[in-house]
Design an enzyme around this catalytic site. Structure first.
Site, PDB file in Angstrom:
ATOM      1  CB  THR A  35      -0.942  -0.034   1.229  1.00  0.00           C
ATOM      2  OG1 THR A  35      -1.828  -1.135   1.042  1.00  0.00           O
ATOM      3  CG2 THR A  35      -1.735   1.236   1.381  1.00  0.00           C
ATOM      4  CB  SER A  82       2.497  -8.043   0.959  1.00  0.00           C
ATOM      5  OG  SER A  82       1.474  -7.965   1.913  1.00  0.00           O
ATOM      6  CB  THR A 115       0.632  -3.899   6.280  1.00  0.00           C
ATOM      7  OG1 THR A 115      -0.660  -3.835   5.680  1.00  0.00           O
ATOM      8  CG2 THR A 115       1.291  -2.535   6.254  1.00  0.00           C
ATOM      9  CG  ASP A 116      -2.609  -7.608   3.515  1.00  0.00           C
ATOM     10  OD1 ASP A 116      -2.899  -6.758   4.373  1.00  0.00           O
ATOM     11  OD2 ASP A 116      -3.259  -7.757   2.459  1.00  0.00           O
TER      12      ASP A 116
HETATM   13  N1  ASP Z   1      -2.857  -5.398   0.655  1.00  0.00           N
HETATM   14  C1  ASP Z   1      -1.741  -4.530   0.989  1.00  0.00           C
HETATM   15  C2  ASP Z   1      -0.478  -5.365   0.949  1.00  0.00           C
HETATM   16  O1  ASP Z   1      -0.254  -6.133   1.834  1.00  0.00           O
HETATM   17  C3  ASP Z   1      -1.964  -3.942   2.329  1.00  0.00           C
HETATM   18  C4  ASP Z   1      -0.907  -2.993   2.797  1.00  0.00           C
HETATM   19  O2  ASP Z   1       0.194  -2.897   2.275  1.00  0.00           O
HETATM   20  O3  ASP Z   1      -1.183  -2.311   3.803  1.00  0.00           O
HETATM   21  O4  ASP Z   1       0.275  -5.236   0.003  1.00  0.00           O
END
Ligand code: ASP
Length: 346
Positions: A35, A82, A115-116
């Site tokens: 993100t 991710s 973050t995932d």
């Molecule tokens: N779906 C995103 C990822 O993990 C969420 C994020 O980065 O906060 O790439």
């Protein structure tokens, strides 16, 4: 004007202390997407956006203050959400970091990541990077186009931390929302909030106090230079599957994973190792076939002390981190006693 000039130089040239006489730390930023590199169609699109769009040079350019704190070089490893992360990318990333940290001119590494699955990549790197130099992972919960995007400050904080003596020897760190956490204990706890990363049982390592890192604790578990895992020659990792338990469950999922040649199981057990009898006996059959079974918990906190002596306790690792450690353990041994030892020390 000065800032614009600095930014242009930064994007086009790797700057080192040797070439410029600068006393700033030399930091590599490896981009993987997420993100933090995401874009939406309006400032109010906080959840409807595409992750992994911007490249690492654009991310660096979006924080004009960065050159005041470090000499930077950006490099793209991949540009993905991710959720698409794979063990093969973990291996590539770890190889690149291990090359970089051998270079005496490089002081630290920042990895930008979604973050995932950041917690899994962080724990993997924590166990295979062979250096005391800081490796700091960061990302964001809001896309780059959002009102109050959190990515730029997170990136600045991560660069400052990666160039700080305080971060030496602490293992891989996760830094978002001004909170510095250790790779082993930190987990994503909220789907949308910027303070999503927490270390529920053991607490954070410290904070960014403005631009000053303040650290208060560290992990006593082995990592980086004290880790026995060497994945430098590997092109893939052993297959390990997680089985999430629930009342009334039968052995269907376990049998399917065995049919698809799983090499190890991690169980998200009901409490402290609790499981339906049908699952218990299916897993004992897996152990008879030489497939190790590591028991973690779906509770989110606490040590798992399975009563079944033929299963291995995940200690306090959550299922997704226990999976990372079992994958690494299986690169070295199939011996359950040895694997149990690894779960006690890492
Ligand atoms: N779906 C995103 C990822 O993990 C969420 C994020 O980065 O906060 O790439």
């Amino acid at each position: 004007m000065v800032i614009v000039l600095l930014t242009c130089v930064l994007i086009s040239l790797p700057i080192s202390a040797d070439s410029t006489g600068s006393t700033l730390p030399n930091i590599y930023i490896l981009g993987t997407g997420g993100t933090i590199a995401g874009t939406g169609s309006s400032e109010t699109d906080l959840t409807d956006y595409t992750a992994g769009v911007l490249d690492i040079d654009s991310l660096i350019a979006s924080v004009p203050e960065l050159p005041l704190y470090a000499n930077l070089t950006g490099e793209q490893i991949c540009d993905i959400d991710s959720s698409q992360m794979t063990p093969e990318i973990w291996l590539n990333l770890s190889r690149r970091i291990n090359e970089l940290v051998q270079d005496p001119a490089i002081d630290g590494v920042v990895v930008t990541h979604g973050t995932d699955t950041m917690e899994e990549t962080a724990y993997f790197l924590n166990l295979v990077v062979k250096s005391e130099k800081p490796v700091v992972m960061t990302g964001s919960m809001r896309p780059s186009t959002a009102l109050s995007a959190d990515g730029p400050l997170n990136l600045l904080d991560a660069v400052i931390l990666a160039g700080s003596p305080e971060a030496l020897g602490k293992g891989v760190l996760i830094l978002l929302n001004s909170q510095i956490n250790g790779a082993r204990e930190t987990t994503k706890t909220n789907t949308e909030m910027v303070g999503t990363f927490r270390s529920p049982d053991f607490g954070l390592f410290g904070y960014m106090d403005g631009t000053t890192p303040r650290l208060y604790r560290q992990s006593l578990k082995n990592h980086t230079t004290a880790s026995e895992f060497d994945v430098s020659g590997l092109s893939h990792l052993p297959r390990v599957d997680i089985v999430y338990l629930y009342p009334g469950m039968d052995q269907t999922a376990i049998d399917a994973f065995i049919a698809h040649k799983t090499e190890g199981f991690v169980i998200a057990s009901l409490g402290n190792g609790g499981m339906p009898d049908s699952v218990h006996s299916a897993l004992l059959k897996a152990v008879d076939k030489g497939i190790p079974v590591v028991v973690s918990s779906r509770t989110g906190t606490g040590v798992c002390t399975t009563e079944e002596s033929r299963f291995i306790s995940a200690d306090s690792l959550n299922p997704q981190k226990a999976r990372v450690l079992l994958m690494l353990a299986l690169t070295q041994t199939q011996d359950p006693e040895e694997i149990a030892r690894m779960f006690r020390i890492y």
